[in-house]
Design an enzyme around this catalytic site. Structure first.
Site, PDB file in Angstrom:
ATOM      1  CE1 TYR A 292       6.391  41.894  27.058  1.00 41.29           C
ATOM      2  CE2 TYR A 292       8.730  42.461  25.786  1.00 41.29           C
ATOM      3  CZ  TYR A 292       7.730  41.762  26.409  1.00 41.29           C
ATOM      4  OH  TYR A 292       7.855  40.136  26.327  1.00 41.29           O
TER       5      TYR A 292
ATOM      6  CB  SER B 238      11.428  39.815  26.160  1.00 41.54           C
ATOM      7  OG  SER B 238      11.389  40.298  24.830  1.00 41.54           O
TER       8      SER B 238
END
Length: 272
Positions: A167, A154
């Site tokens: 995350y 990401s």
């Protein structure tokens, strides 16, 4: 959320831009029932690979199997957050020529309010599970002298955002795992890379948009424009098929010298 600030790229439903023949290869894609994983599974199947599609959503896997042409897709229902699921996933990875670690989840909370059990669950899913899958896949890849590992990281593997401690930690860890795999695998013909998307039009992101709209008392369009895309020069969401095409390129012969890299698909977010 239906409005798009600028049009998406043309040709996403037309011919693929990357010429790729994976006939005879076996690919394993996690989180394959929806979003990026679904797009990757269909893309690799279209290139001729036999795809093992792993996800805990059995209904979604059946729908994916129906969408894949030629019966080239095998559903593997598995939960990557518990010990039995991790053991099963490692066994499923044996014999894979291509591994796409995509499964992920999100929880947005301040650190002092972040439930420890959820922190552990998210790191298990997005860091320990890729380790176990890589561990299962490498012996076959090493034996044949060829393998492709693509980790769907990401932009948050390269940059941090508040309220996403689990995350961001998992994706930063995945970046390190990918690089170690690249260093160990180089002499065996195995490449390992990360793809780093910004916000993609997936169920996970759509839920974030709805949740933030409710939390801030603003419209979903404003969430996209003012929060999600604040750091992106390109003012639109990324499409799952764009990510899948980047994965396809990293599996192509022309990408054989790309390893240990992180490929940002971030609309110039990390150019700041």
């Amino acid at each position: 959320m239906t409005q798009e600030l600028t049009p998406g790229p043309p040709g996403l439903t037309g011919p693929h831009s990357v010429a790729l023949d994976l006939t005879g290869r076996t690919a394993l894609v996690t989180g394959a029932a929806s979003g990026i994983g679904r797009a990757c599974a269909l893309r690799l199947a279209a290139a001729g690979a036999k795809v093992r599609a792993a996800d805990r959503d059995a209904d979604g896997l059946r729908a994916l199997q129906d969408a894949a042409s030629g019966g080239a897709l095998e559903p593997h229902p598995v939960d990557l957050t518990d010990a039995a699921g991790l053991d099963a996933a490692e066994r499923t990875a044996a014999g894979a020529d291509i591994l796409v670690n995509n499964a992920g989840a999100q929880l947005v909370r301040p650190i002092e309010e972040f439930p420890p059990d959820d922190f552990h669950r998210l790191l298990t899913l997005m860091l320990e599970a890729p380790f176990r899958l890589i561990r299962g896949a490498l012996p076959h890849m090493y034996e044949q002298g060829w393998g492709r590992i693509v980790n769907i990281s990401s932009v948050h593997g390269l940059r941090a955002s508040p309220y996403k401690s689990a995350y961001v930690s998992a994706k930063h860890g995945l970046e390190g795992l990918s690089k170690v795999t690249a260093l160990e695998g180089a002499e065996h013909g195995v490449t390992s890379n990360c793809v780093n998307p910004a916000y993609v039009r997936t169920p996970l992101v759509e839920k974030q948009i709805a949740d933030q709209a409710a939390a801030h008392g603003i419209s979903e369009d404003r969430v996209v424009a003012e929060i999600l895309l604040a750091d992106s020069a390109l003012k639109r969401l990324l499409e799952p098929e764009e990510v899948a095409e980047s994965v396809a390129y990293l599996c192509a012969p022309e990408a054989s010298f790309i390893t240990g890299a992180s490929l940002p698909l971030d609309g110039a977010w990390t150019a700041h």
